[in-house]
Scaffold this active site. Sequence first.
Site, PDB file in Angstrom:
ATOM      1  N   CYS A   1      12.934  33.439 -13.915  1.00  0.00           N
ATOM      2  CA  CYS A   1      12.966  32.561 -15.081  1.00  0.00           C
ATOM      3  C   CYS A   1      14.420  32.127 -15.293  1.00  0.00           C
ATOM      4  CB  CYS A   1      12.460  33.200 -16.375  1.00  0.00           C
ATOM      5  SG  CYS A   1      10.714  33.580 -16.352  1.00  0.00           S
TER       6      CYS A   1
ATOM      7  N   ARG B   1      15.125  30.297  -9.652  1.00  0.00           N
ATOM      8  CA  ARG B   1      14.760  31.513 -10.395  1.00  0.00           C
ATOM      9  C   ARG B   1      13.293  31.538 -10.802  1.00  0.00           C
ATOM     10  NH1 ARG B   1      19.310  34.206 -12.405  1.00  0.00           N
ATOM     11  NH2 ARG B   1      17.971  35.308 -13.869  1.00  0.00           N
TER      12      ARG B   1
ATOM     13  N   TRP C   1       8.894  31.810 -14.145  1.00  0.00           N
ATOM     14  CA  TRP C   1       8.208  32.575 -13.115  1.00  0.00           C
ATOM     15  C   TRP C   1       7.261  33.492 -13.887  1.00  0.00           C
ATOM     16  CZ3 TRP C   1       7.536  37.718 -11.731  1.00  0.00           C
ATOM     17  CH2 TRP C   1       7.039  37.926 -10.441  1.00  0.00           C
TER      18      TRP C   1
ATOM     19  N   GLY D   1      12.587  37.841 -18.993  1.00  0.00           N
ATOM     20  CA  GLY D   1      12.436  39.293 -19.099  1.00  0.00           C
ATOM     21  C   GLY D   1      11.020  39.644 -19.514  1.00  0.00           C
TER      22      GLY D   1
ATOM     23  N   LYS E   1      11.119  37.784   6.448  1.00  0.00           N
ATOM     24  CA  LYS E   1      11.442  36.350   6.375  1.00  0.00           C
ATOM     25  C   LYS E   1      10.223  35.522   6.752  1.00  0.00           C
ATOM     26  CE  LYS E   1      14.373  36.243   4.502  1.00  0.00           C
ATOM     27  NZ  LYS E   1      15.305  37.262   4.129  1.00  0.00           N
TER      28      LYS E   1
ATOM     29  N   GLU F   1       7.511  35.618   3.962  1.00  0.00           N
ATOM     30  CA  GLU F   1       7.801  35.004   2.663  1.00  0.00           C
ATOM     31  C   GLU F   1       7.898  33.486   2.712  1.00  0.00           C
ATOM     32  OE1 GLU F   1      11.486  36.156   0.670  1.00  0.00           O
ATOM     33  OE2 GLU F   1      12.408  36.536   2.583  1.00  0.00           O
TER      34      GLU F   1
ATOM     35  N   HIS G   1       0.870  54.932  18.326  1.00  0.00           N
ATOM     36  CA  HIS G   1       0.276  55.795  17.305  1.00  0.00           C
ATOM     37  C   HIS G   1      -0.631  55.012  16.354  1.00  0.00           C
ATOM     38  CE1 HIS G   1       2.719  59.012  18.835  1.00  0.00           C
ATOM     39  NE2 HIS G   1       3.752  58.175  18.815  1.00  0.00           N
TER      40      HIS G   1
ATOM     41  N   LYS H   1      14.049  33.817  -7.002  1.00  0.00           N
ATOM     42  CA  LYS H   1      15.252  34.550  -6.646  1.00  0.00           C
ATOM     43  C   LYS H   1      15.707  35.359  -7.852  1.00  0.00           C
ATOM     44  CE  LYS H   1      19.043  33.754  -3.588  1.00  0.00           C
ATOM     45  NZ  LYS H   1      18.357  34.247  -2.401  1.00  0.00           N
TER      46      LYS H   1
END
Length: 617
Positions: free
Chosen positions: A2, A27, A75, A101, A494, A497, A513, A612
């Site tokens: 945000c 952001r 966000w 927040g 990378k 995303e 394994h 970010k």
Amino acid sequence: MCGIVAAIASQDVLTTLIEGLQRLEYRGYDSAGVALLNSDGKLTRVREVGKVAALEAALALQPASGKVGIAHTRWATHGRPSQSNAHPHVSGEHLAVVHNGIIENHEPLRQQLRNEGYTFTSETDTEVVAHLVAREFDRTGELTAAVQATLSQLEGAYALAVMHAEQPDTLVGARKGSPLVVGLSEEGYYLGSDPLALLPVTRQFHYLKEGDVVSLTPAGVVIHDEKGQVVTREVHHFAHEDSATGKAGYRHFMLKEIFEQPKAVADTLSSLLGDDRVRIDALGPGAAALLDSVKQVHIVACGTSYHAGQVARYWLEELAGIPCQVEVASEYRYRQVVVQPGTLFLTLSQSGETADTLAALRFAQARQDGQGQSAYLGTLAICNVPGSSLVRESDLCVLTKAGPEIGVASTKAFTTQLAALMVVVLALRQLGQGASDEEARIVAGLKALPEILSQALHLSDDIAELATKFVDRHHTLFLGRGKQYPIAMEGALKLKEISYIHAEAYAAGELKHGPLALIDEDMPIVAVAPNCELIEKLKSNLQEVRARGGELFIFADPEARFTQGDGVHVMTLPICCPQLAPILYTLPLQLLSYHVAVLKGTDVDQPRNLAKSVTVE
Ligand code: F6R
């Protein structure tokens, strides 16, 4: 996570707010909004789902103006991306707030406010803040006092900007757990989540401290600390180039930032290297004394920064003989990790504001030994943002000089962290074992590194060609051994995303394994394979993959002696100092993800669901 921008100025502030939002879009980008107080004291709010461009289009149809305003790019945390959940949130027709927040006690507060007759029009935690400040304003008639009275009722993290039509010459900001800076200029005063937002109007900033409340009026800036005392905060001059606006001819910020790595690494190292050893004095006052006592290191970080820590573990143990534990911050902060005497707590962060990393640092600082003394010897942050919370709150700090990183996927921050980590590792080695030929060899390697990184970037077109083979795949495996294993992890992160292709990384020796069961003709395998003491073992692992039909994409140097063939693609990198290969081999993997994403047509710089600077837990 945000972005907030707010302004009170002698001119209309809409352009400043919109430009600020564009600069903060990294952001969060699921919705954006703005609220302005015009000269008649009327509050106008415009919000739109999507990016800032959508908000601009809405503003073209519904003009707004004013000399006081707040704006936000979101966000989503509480409530899906929608117009009603977009900020600013209002209470009645007079009060507007933007928030970054999470308000953890929003449920009981909402219930209490509902009982008092307040109505809610969004699913957000922020709307609670709007009503609380409005209620306190009705009691106190003064906005700063109303905000202060509200903050004492909130649990959680916030950066806030608030305005009220009945006090139109005041803008109030507050921070706790989320970043907020105050910009200062002749024309006005500003709030921003990041100085980058405000560079078109100022380069002078106050970095607010935890618990600060700031009032901006035409007469000036007044800051109160968390106890309500008026305090002065230093004015910082933002000295970086303003690279946020331009892509310098590159198609995406991410590509620009990949290509900036030779310079970013050189800049980071420039003051840290002597002739044939690292300069411990350049790590800051008190560094030698602190590092000299280190017996063990705990590294804590998130995401890409965590991968840098994983590489450093190999270096610390091999070069300095110091045991090291690396953990993601979201786990570390809720564990009672055993802290042996002489343990250094080391954090890594591009932003210096990542909520979990900061909380982990504070948790570590609060840990005590049996005698009530600090359990840790001290704290060291490796960070890209001077003045960030992590830098301010750590005992020692090594600043990476990557410059602002705008692409959401971290690239140059990672390689500069690795360069800085190697300097710290060599400093610990020097203090423990004295100067050595090995240190001199690695220092020479570090000096040669920017040129070698530049050579690797010449592979971009070849890697773009290789990328065509990944576009239609749904899964990819990345393999590495030793200190290339964390690079395989970073390569996989990378790819997922920015291209949304599922990717996983394995230490190649672990394939048998379980994961070998996944291998078929549809599964591309990326191998990070510089010549090293484990190369023959890696080759055997790759044979086993090829025997089961897996198509191999191998990044190697000539000394590793791979041969191109049916189902085996080899990309040849320059030879570098073996200890520094993790830094070099990161670049082709970044380019691979980048080109796959471009071919897939995803939003490279702002991938879906991400943002970010993760300032919420
Ligand atoms: C991935 C990425 C994230 C960050 C992580 C930590 O490309 O960028 O995984 O590395 O959110 O961020 P910082 O380094 O700012 O603490």
